[in-house]
Design a protein around this motif. Structure first.
Motif, short mmCIF file in Angstrom:
data_model
loop_
_atom_site.label_atom_id
_atom_site.label_comp_id
_atom_site.label_asym_id
_atom_site.label_seq_id
_atom_site.Cartn_x
_atom_site.Cartn_y
_atom_site.Cartn_z
N GLN A 75 0.65 -1.36 0.06
CA GLN A 75 0.02 0.49 -0.01
C GLN A 75 0.89 1.20 -0.31
O GLN A 75 1.55 1.31 1.07
CB GLN A 75 -1.16 -0.26 0.98
CG GLN A 75 -1.88 -1.07 1.34
CD GLN A 75 -2.53 -1.08 2.87
OE1 GLN A 75 -2.36 -0.27 3.35
NE2 GLN A 75 -4.01 -2.17 2.66
N SER A 76 0.36 2.43 -0.70
CA SER A 76 1.43 3.50 -1.01
C SER A 76 1.06 3.94 -0.45
O SER A 76 0.01 4.14 -0.12
CB SER A 76 1.54 3.47 -2.67
OG SER A 76 2.20 2.70 -3.54
N PRO A 77 2.09 4.97 1.08
CA PRO A 77 1.09 5.87 1.54
C PRO A 77 1.43 7.14 0.55
O PRO A 77 1.21 7.30 -0.46
CB PRO A 77 3.30 6.27 2.57
CG PRO A 77 4.00 5.55 1.68
CD PRO A 77 4.10 4.86 0.28
N THR A 78 0.11 8.07 1.09
CA THR A 78 -0.49 8.71 0.07
C THR A 78 -0.77 10.17 1.36
O THR A 78 -0.74 9.74 2.41
CB THR A 78 -1.40 8.71 -0.34
OG1 THR A 78 -2.56 8.42 0.77
CG2 THR A 78 -1.84 7.15 -1.24
N THR A 135 9.15 1.94 -1.31
CA THR A 135 9.70 2.84 -1.04
C THR A 135 11.05 1.53 -0.49
O THR A 135 10.69 0.75 -0.09
CB THR A 135 9.34 3.84 -0.18
OG1 THR A 135 8.51 3.03 1.64
CG2 THR A 135 8.05 4.39 -0.20
N ALA A 136 11.70 2.03 0.63
CA ALA A 136 13.08 1.91 1.30
C ALA A 136 12.48 0.72 1.82
O ALA A 136 13.13 -0.27 2.66
CB ALA A 136 14.21 2.97 2.11
N ALA A 137 11.88 1.42 3.07
CA ALA A 137 11.79 0.15 4.41
C ALA A 137 10.44 -1.00 3.42
O ALA A 137 10.31 -1.98 3.56
CB ALA A 137 10.22 1.47 4.71
N GLU A 138 9.63 -0.57 3.05
CA GLU A 138 9.34 -2.17 1.79
C GLU A 138 9.75 -2.61 0.67
O GLU A 138 9.55 -4.44 0.75
CB GLU A 138 7.76 -1.32 0.81
CG GLU A 138 7.12 -0.52 2.22
CD GLU A 138 6.19 0.22 0.99
OE1 GLU A 138 4.85 0.02 0.88
OE2 GLU A 138 6.66 0.69 0.14
N LEU A 139 10.75 -2.01 0.70
CA LEU A 139 11.10 -2.70 -0.55
C LEU A 139 12.62 -4.01 0.16
O LEU A 139 13.04 -5.10 0.57
CB LEU A 139 12.92 -2.02 -0.83
CG LEU A 139 13.40 -2.92 -2.27
CD1 LEU A 139 12.61 -3.35 -3.14
CD2 LEU A 139 14.67 -2.14 -2.74
N ARG A 171 4.20 9.17 -6.58
CA ARG A 171 3.90 8.62 -7.77
C ARG A 171 5.17 7.33 -8.11
O ARG A 171 5.02 6.11 -8.33
CB ARG A 171 3.34 8.53 -8.83
CG ARG A 171 1.83 8.98 -8.77
CD ARG A 171 0.92 7.97 -7.92
NE ARG A 171 -0.13 9.23 -7.09
CZ ARG A 171 -0.73 9.57 -6.73
NH1 ARG A 171 -0.14 9.41 -5.42
NH2 ARG A 171 -1.90 9.76 -5.69
N ILE A 172 6.59 7.93 -7.69
CA ILE A 172 7.19 6.93 -7.78
C ILE A 172 9.31 7.27 -8.06
O ILE A 172 9.12 7.54 -6.91
CB ILE A 172 7.85 7.57 -9.79
CG1 ILE A 172 6.93 7.87 -10.53
CG2 ILE A 172 9.17 7.17 -9.89
CD1 ILE A 172 7.39 9.17 -11.94
N VAL A 173 8.99 6.07 -7.31
CA VAL A 173 9.63 4.99 -6.11
C VAL A 173 11.15 4.81 -7.50
O VAL A 173 10.90 4.36 -7.56
CB VAL A 173 10.38 4.80 -5.26
CG1 VAL A 173 10.68 4.29 -4.75
CG2 VAL A 173 9.06 5.30 -4.29
N ILE A 174 12.70 5.38 -7.06
CA ILE A 174 13.41 4.86 -8.38
C ILE A 174 14.50 4.88 -6.73
O ILE A 174 15.90 5.22 -6.14
CB ILE A 174 14.07 6.03 -9.17
CG1 ILE A 174 12.66 6.34 -9.78
CG2 ILE A 174 14.94 5.41 -9.20
CD1 ILE A 174 13.37 7.59 -10.78
N HIS A 175 15.52 3.30 -6.83
CA HIS A 175 16.23 2.68 -6.80
C HIS A 175 18.06 1.74 -7.40
O HIS A 175 17.40 1.69 -8.57
CB HIS A 175 16.27 1.38 -6.02
CG HIS A 175 14.66 1.64 -5.17
ND1 HIS A 175 15.23 1.80 -3.61
CD2 HIS A 175 13.52 0.61 -5.10
CE1 HIS A 175 13.55 2.52 -3.45
NE2 HIS A 175 12.79 1.56 -4.18
N GLY A 176 19.15 2.92 -7.04
CA GLY A 176 20.00 2.26 -8.07
C GLY A 176 20.45 1.07 -7.47
O GLY A 176 20.13 0.55 -6.74
#
Length: 398
Positions: A46-49, A280-284, A333-338
């Motif tokens: 669930q994405s935080p809003t 996000t980081a915590a969910e990943l 709406r977007i999360v980017i990880h390296g």
């Protein structure tokens, strides 16, 4: 004067990467006509809003001393967009435009995404960023004294407010409505600006989709942080990605792309995008080993081969590739990880036992025998059936 060989090779490599990217984009046109269906993941995310009420925006602006602008917060519909950057003109500056519609002006001075002063200074001179008002762009410039200007108006009070979701900068100078051609510098002339009109405060243009704005935010910020090729890839696939509700992108930086991983990454860019999930980081890092993530490449999922959160198998790996930078960039709406290299495709993946928790045991269980970076494929050697012995044919003829 002869052009250095190194420069010629760099230009040639860039052209090859761009050609590969556009070929990949063209090959997916037919698939885009019928929207792909993605199998639901066994894990629910669930994405935080973050939604701010108009009253809260009004309170922030009023507390900072922008009384005139605070009265327009409710009508400008800022509550649906976070993170958000607002360039706030002083009350005296607003008197220079008596015919301006304050709600529309507030939309034109608001950018989706976080743009603190130190980030604005990294932007290329003349960078145009689309505002909350559709087809209206602010132009960011700097001078030799490292001052930052927004459409020619200096930011005199930078970072007045920054709580991680909203940034407010104070402006001092003449303020007016943006030109309809503000996003297209090639067509703008001194005769292009329409005469001021007394726009009713209720007559505001409909806001573009949030994903549309968040994509443009990501494209600009990636270009300024060493991920210009990924930024270009998002531009090429902009129409396709703007139809998603959210997304998680695994990005390879320019250095890694130009050092040899570019072809595999660009040719399989859709394989590095998880649609409609904002991890996000915590969910990943909370994903368990063997968790499967759908991608924009139909039928090909990513596999968490090493769980995050520390331990003997840290850092986290997906498809046996290290996640180098968590939360490289994120917005609503977007999360980017390296990542350290392109993801290889997995074939017949088998889980490793829980008791075999060392890196050596993990690699023994891995059926990624050879990683072909040019094709982005994890090659698997044929296994010898149990009870059988590998046989080597020897030519005894002399």
């Amino acid at each position: 004067m002869a052009i250095p060989l190194r420069f010629q090779l760099l230009v040639l490599l860039l052209l090859l990467l761009l050609i590969s990217l556009f070929i990949s984009a063209a090959s997916t046109v037919d698939a885009a006509s019928s929207a792909p269906s993605f199998a639901p993941s066994p894990h629910s995310f669930q994405s935080p809003t973050h939604t701010y009420s108009p009253a809260l925006f009004a309170t922030i602006l009023s507390t900072l001393g922008f009384q005139e602008l605070s009265t327009a917060a409710a009508s400008a519909n800022l509550s649906a967009i976070t993170p958000l950057t607002v360039f706030a003109p002083s009350d005296s500056s607003l008197l220079t435009c008596p015919s301006c519609s304050l709600p529309l002006l507030l939309q034109e001075l608001s950018l989706p995404g976080l743009y603190p002063l130190h980030f604005l200074k990294t932007l290329i001179f003349g960078t145009k960023i689309e505002t909350l008002a559709p087809n209206r762009c602010l132009t960011i410039t700097t001078d030799s004294k490292d001052k930052v200007f927004v459409d020619g108006v200096e930011i005199t009070s930078p970072d007045l407010f920054n709580n991680g979701l909203v940034v407010v900068h104070g402006l001092q100078g003449f303020v007016s409505h943006l030109s309809p051609l503000s996003c297209n510098v090639e067509r703008m002339t001194s005769l292009s600006f329409p005469a001021p009109s007394r726009t009713p405060r209720s007559a505001l243009p409909s806001s573009p989709s949030i994903v549309h704005l968040m994509l443009k935010d990501a494209i600009i910020r990636l270009r300024a942080t060493g991920y210009s090729v990924v930024s270009l890839a998002l531009r090429v696939k902009y129409v396709e990605f703007s139809e998603l509700k959210s997304m998680t992108i695994f990005a390879l930086d320019d250095t890694a792309i130009f050092s040899g991983g570019g072809n595999a990454y660009l040719a399989n860019f859709r394989y590095h995008v998880v649609p409609n999930k904002r991890l996000t980081a915590a969910e990943l890092v909370s994903l368990p080993p063997m968790a499967s993530l759908p991608t924009m490449d139909p039928g090909n999922n990513l596999v968490v081969t090493t769980g995050g959160g520390g331990g003997p198998l840290a850092p986290m790996k997906i498809n046996y590739v290290k996640i180098t930078t968590i939360d490289l960039l994120h917005n609503s709406r977007i999360v980017i990880h390296g990542v350290s290299s392109p993801f290889p495709h997995m074939h017949h993946h088998q889980p490793y036992n829980d008791e075999e928790s060392s890196f050596d045991h993990e690699m023994k269980r891995s059926n990624c025998d050879h990683m072909d970076l040019n094709r982005g494929i994890c090659e698997v050697e044929a296994e010898v059936p149990a009870g059988s012995q590998a046989r080597v044919d020897v030519d005894h003829r002399r």
